[in-house]
Design a protein around this motif. Sequence first.
Motif, PDB file in Angstrom:
ATOM      1  N   GLY A 250      53.790  33.612  51.463  1.00  0.00           N
ATOM      2  CA  GLY A 250      52.323  33.609  51.436  1.00  0.00           C
ATOM      3  C   GLY A 250      51.772  34.870  50.807  1.00  0.00           C
ATOM      4  N   TYR A 251      52.379  36.008  51.111  1.00  0.00           N
ATOM      5  CA  TYR A 251      51.961  37.284  50.547  1.00  0.00           C
ATOM      6  C   TYR A 251      52.121  37.273  49.028  1.00  0.00           C
ATOM      7  CZ  TYR A 251      51.393  42.369  50.224  1.00  0.00           C
ATOM      8  OH  TYR A 251      50.935  43.632  49.926  1.00  0.00           O
ATOM      9  N   HIS A 252      53.262  36.783  48.571  1.00  0.00           N
ATOM     10  CA  HIS A 252      53.520  36.743  47.126  1.00  0.00           C
ATOM     11  C   HIS A 252      52.628  35.721  46.412  1.00  0.00           C
ATOM     12  CE1 HIS A 252      56.632  39.687  47.474  1.00  0.00           C
ATOM     13  NE2 HIS A 252      57.290  38.950  48.341  1.00  0.00           N
ATOM     14  N   ASP A 253      52.272  34.636  47.097  1.00  0.00           N
ATOM     15  CA  ASP A 253      51.337  33.660  46.515  1.00  0.00           C
ATOM     16  C   ASP A 253      49.966  34.292  46.283  1.00  0.00           C
ATOM     17  OD1 ASP A 253      53.265  31.687  46.468  1.00  0.00           O
ATOM     18  OD2 ASP A 253      52.531  30.665  48.274  1.00  0.00           O
ATOM     19  N   ILE A 254      49.520  35.102  47.235  1.00  0.00           N
ATOM     20  CA  ILE A 254      48.240  35.792  47.081  1.00  0.00           C
ATOM     21  C   ILE A 254      48.324  36.792  45.930  1.00  0.00           C
ATOM     22  CG2 ILE A 254      46.603  37.389  48.165  1.00  0.00           C
ATOM     23  CD1 ILE A 254      47.207  35.989  50.839  1.00  0.00           C
ATOM     24  N   GLU A 255      49.444  37.504  45.830  1.00  0.00           N
ATOM     25  CA  GLU A 255      49.630  38.449  44.715  1.00  0.00           C
ATOM     26  C   GLU A 255      49.573  37.721  43.370  1.00  0.00           C
ATOM     27  OE1 GLU A 255      52.399  42.127  46.207  1.00  0.00           O
ATOM     28  OE2 GLU A 255      53.426  40.229  45.780  1.00  0.00           O
ATOM     29  N   LYS A 256      50.199  36.542  43.295  1.00  0.00           N
ATOM     30  CA  LYS A 256      50.185  35.762  42.043  1.00  0.00           C
ATOM     31  C   LYS A 256      48.766  35.314  41.696  1.00  0.00           C
ATOM     32  CE  LYS A 256      53.766  33.101  43.212  1.00  0.00           C
ATOM     33  NZ  LYS A 256      54.712  31.997  43.215  1.00  0.00           N
ATOM     34  N   GLU A 257      48.007  34.886  42.697  1.00  0.00           N
ATOM     35  CA  GLU A 257      46.633  34.452  42.437  1.00  0.00           C
ATOM     36  C   GLU A 257      45.782  35.615  41.946  1.00  0.00           C
ATOM     37  OE1 GLU A 257      42.788  32.206  44.441  1.00  0.00           O
ATOM     38  OE2 GLU A 257      44.644  32.325  45.603  1.00  0.00           O
ATOM     39  N   ILE A 258      45.963  36.804  42.534  1.00  0.00           N
ATOM     40  CA  ILE A 258      45.226  37.991  42.083  1.00  0.00           C
ATOM     41  C   ILE A 258      45.569  38.290  40.633  1.00  0.00           C
ATOM     42  CG2 ILE A 258      45.100  40.509  42.321  1.00  0.00           C
ATOM     43  CD1 ILE A 258      45.221  40.094  45.371  1.00  0.00           C
ATOM     44  N   GLU A 259      46.838  38.232  40.280  1.00  0.00           N
ATOM     45  CA  GLU A 259      47.261  38.513  38.910  1.00  0.00           C
ATOM     46  C   GLU A 259      46.655  37.496  37.939  1.00  0.00           C
ATOM     47  OE1 GLU A 259      48.559  40.604  35.931  1.00  0.00           O
ATOM     48  OE2 GLU A 259      48.755  41.248  38.012  1.00  0.00           O
ATOM     49  N   HIS A 260      46.645  36.227  38.330  1.00  0.00           N
ATOM     50  CA  HIS A 260      46.046  35.184  37.491  1.00  0.00           C
ATOM     51  C   HIS A 260      44.548  35.437  37.280  1.00  0.00           C
ATOM     52  CE1 HIS A 260      45.044  31.299  35.821  1.00  0.00           C
ATOM     53  NE2 HIS A 260      44.151  31.146  36.787  1.00  0.00           N
ATOM     54  N   LEU A 261      43.854  35.786  38.348  1.00  0.00           N
ATOM     55  CA  LEU A 261      42.420  36.052  38.238  1.00  0.00           C
ATOM     56  C   LEU A 261      42.151  37.265  37.340  1.00  0.00           C
ATOM     57  CD1 LEU A 261      41.258  35.388  41.906  1.00  0.00           C
ATOM     58  CD2 LEU A 261      40.820  33.961  39.894  1.00  0.00           C
ATOM     59  N   LYS A 262      42.985  38.293  37.449  1.00  0.00           N
ATOM     60  CA  LYS A 262      42.816  39.474  36.600  1.00  0.00           C
ATOM     61  C   LYS A 262      43.036  39.129  35.132  1.00  0.00           C
ATOM     62  CE  LYS A 262      43.832  43.128  39.917  1.00  0.00           C
ATOM     63  NZ  LYS A 262      44.759  44.190  40.322  1.00  0.00           N
ATOM     64  N   GLN A 263      43.924  38.185  34.864  1.00  0.00           N
ATOM     65  CA  GLN A 263      44.167  37.764  33.483  1.00  0.00           C
ATOM     66  C   GLN A 263      43.011  36.945  32.926  1.00  0.00           C
ATOM     67  OE1 GLN A 263      47.940  35.745  33.575  1.00  0.00           O
ATOM     68  NE2 GLN A 263      49.109  37.635  33.794  1.00  0.00           N
ATOM     69  N   THR A 264      42.289  36.218  33.776  1.00  0.00           N
ATOM     70  CA  THR A 264      41.162  35.410  33.297  1.00  0.00           C
ATOM     71  C   THR A 264      39.863  36.205  33.214  1.00  0.00           C
ATOM     72  OG1 THR A 264      40.605  34.609  35.523  1.00  0.00           O
ATOM     73  CG2 THR A 264      42.153  33.277  34.231  1.00  0.00           C
ATOM     74  N   ARG A 265      39.837  37.390  33.820  1.00  0.00           N
ATOM     75  CA  ARG A 265      38.621  38.209  33.829  1.00  0.00           C
ATOM     76  C   ARG A 265      38.113  38.541  32.420  1.00  0.00           C
ATOM     77  NH1 ARG A 265      39.238  43.610  36.715  1.00  0.00           N
ATOM     78  NH2 ARG A 265      38.699  42.603  38.654  1.00  0.00           N
ATOM     79  N   PRO A 266      38.948  39.002  31.475  1.00  0.00           N
ATOM     80  CA  PRO A 266      38.425  39.332  30.139  1.00  0.00           C
ATOM     81  C   PRO A 266      37.737  38.157  29.439  1.00  0.00           C
ATOM     82  CG  PRO A 266      40.615  40.260  30.414  1.00  0.00           C
ATOM     83  CD  PRO A 266      40.359  39.382  31.604  1.00  0.00           C
ATOM     84  N   ALA A 267      38.269  36.956  29.596  1.00  0.00           N
ATOM     85  CA  ALA A 267      37.650  35.783  28.978  1.00  0.00           C
ATOM     86  C   ALA A 267      36.276  35.517  29.594  1.00  0.00           C
ATOM     87  CB  ALA A 267      38.549  34.566  29.147  1.00  0.00           C
ATOM     88  N   ARG A 268      36.144  35.714  30.881  1.00  0.00           N
ATOM     89  CA  ARG A 268      34.844  35.496  31.537  1.00  0.00           C
ATOM     90  C   ARG A 268      33.830  36.560  31.110  1.00  0.00           C
ATOM     91  NH1 ARG A 268      35.873  32.652  37.087  1.00  0.00           N
ATOM     92  NH2 ARG A 268      37.329  31.085  36.322  1.00  0.00           N
ATOM     93  N   ILE A 269      34.303  37.779  30.927  1.00  0.00           N
ATOM     94  CA  ILE A 269      33.409  38.851  30.465  1.00  0.00           C
ATOM     95  C   ILE A 269      32.927  38.545  29.047  1.00  0.00           C
ATOM     96  CG2 ILE A 269      33.319  41.301  29.806  1.00  0.00           C
ATOM     97  CD1 ILE A 269      35.160  41.841  32.252  1.00  0.00           C
ATOM     98  N   LYS A 270      33.837  38.076  28.191  1.00  0.00           N
ATOM     99  CA  LYS A 270      33.450  37.717  26.815  1.00  0.00           C
ATOM    100  C   LYS A 270      32.446  36.568  26.810  1.00  0.00           C
ATOM    101  CE  LYS A 270      37.411  39.442  24.335  1.00  0.00           C
ATOM    102  NZ  LYS A 270      38.647  39.170  23.631  1.00  0.00           N
ATOM    103  N   ALA A 271      32.649  35.587  27.684  1.00  0.00           N
ATOM    104  CA  ALA A 271      31.712  34.466  27.771  1.00  0.00           C
ATOM    105  C   ALA A 271      30.331  34.955  28.190  1.00  0.00           C
ATOM    106  CB  ALA A 271      32.227  33.425  28.758  1.00  0.00           C
ATOM    107  N   LEU A 272      30.288  35.913  29.118  1.00  0.00           N
ATOM    108  CA  LEU A 272      29.014  36.489  29.551  1.00  0.00           C
ATOM    109  C   LEU A 272      28.343  37.240  28.411  1.00  0.00           C
ATOM    110  CD1 LEU A 272      27.015  37.050  31.880  1.00  0.00           C
ATOM    111  CD2 LEU A 272      28.388  39.070  32.417  1.00  0.00           C
ATOM    112  N   GLN A 273      29.130  38.020  27.666  1.00  0.00           N
ATOM    113  CA  GLN A 273      28.571  38.766  26.534  1.00  0.00           C
ATOM    114  C   GLN A 273      28.041  37.831  25.458  1.00  0.00           C
ATOM    115  OE1 GLN A 273      32.017  41.140  25.611  1.00  0.00           O
ATOM    116  NE2 GLN A 273      31.324  42.868  26.865  1.00  0.00           N
ATOM    117  N   ALA A 274      28.772  36.762  25.189  1.00  0.00           N
ATOM    118  CA  ALA A 274      28.328  35.793  24.173  1.00  0.00           C
ATOM    119  C   ALA A 274      27.044  35.106  24.615  1.00  0.00           C
ATOM    120  CB  ALA A 274      29.423  34.766  23.921  1.00  0.00           C
ATOM    121  N   ALA A 275      26.950  34.749  25.880  1.00  0.00           N
ATOM    122  CA  ALA A 275      25.743  34.094  26.394  1.00  0.00           C
ATOM    123  C   ALA A 275      24.563  35.049  26.387  1.00  0.00           C
ATOM    124  CB  ALA A 275      26.000  33.573  27.807  1.00  0.00           C
TER     125      ALA A 275
END
Length: 157
Positions: free
Chosen positions: A12-37
């Motif tokens: 369970g601990y490692h699953d949470i770590e994986k989800e955090i890593e995934h979210l951190k990887q998607t953060r730049p794309a969301r920031i770019k989408a905000l800047q474009a909008a």
Amino acid sequence: MADYFNKITAVGYHDIEKEIEHLKQTRPARIKALQAARALGDLSENAEYSAAKRDLRHLESRLRYLSKQLRYAQIVTPKADQTIEIGKQVTIEFLDDHDTENYEIVGRPEADVSQNKISEASPLGKALINQTVGDTVTVESPNGSYLVKVKAVTLTQ
């Protein structure tokens, strides 16, 4: 005041770590989408900007929540015995209809009934903790009480 720690399995601990890593990887794309909008102009009537901003806020909120889950997590290593505890698989029989079910006892952050992962804080989990094979226990649930018998206890793979 002592710190409060949530018991959790290593998986369970490692699953949470994986989800955090995934979210951190998607953060730049969301920031770019905000800047474009934002570049589209008038922010008061810009639905794309509002949606992008909301998505980024949701991501940041989820990251904070998961980070706090890890900060207050205590990984539990189950003992190799027949006592029910976090990190063990348990087979029980419901004595009212003689239905048999397998459940994994987990910590609160990783509970998922659809995957038969029940928390040690749930009514069934609370009744099963520290029981052994052959024990019959009464489960006090919001819908009334019922009896279950412990059929088998194994370590989770």
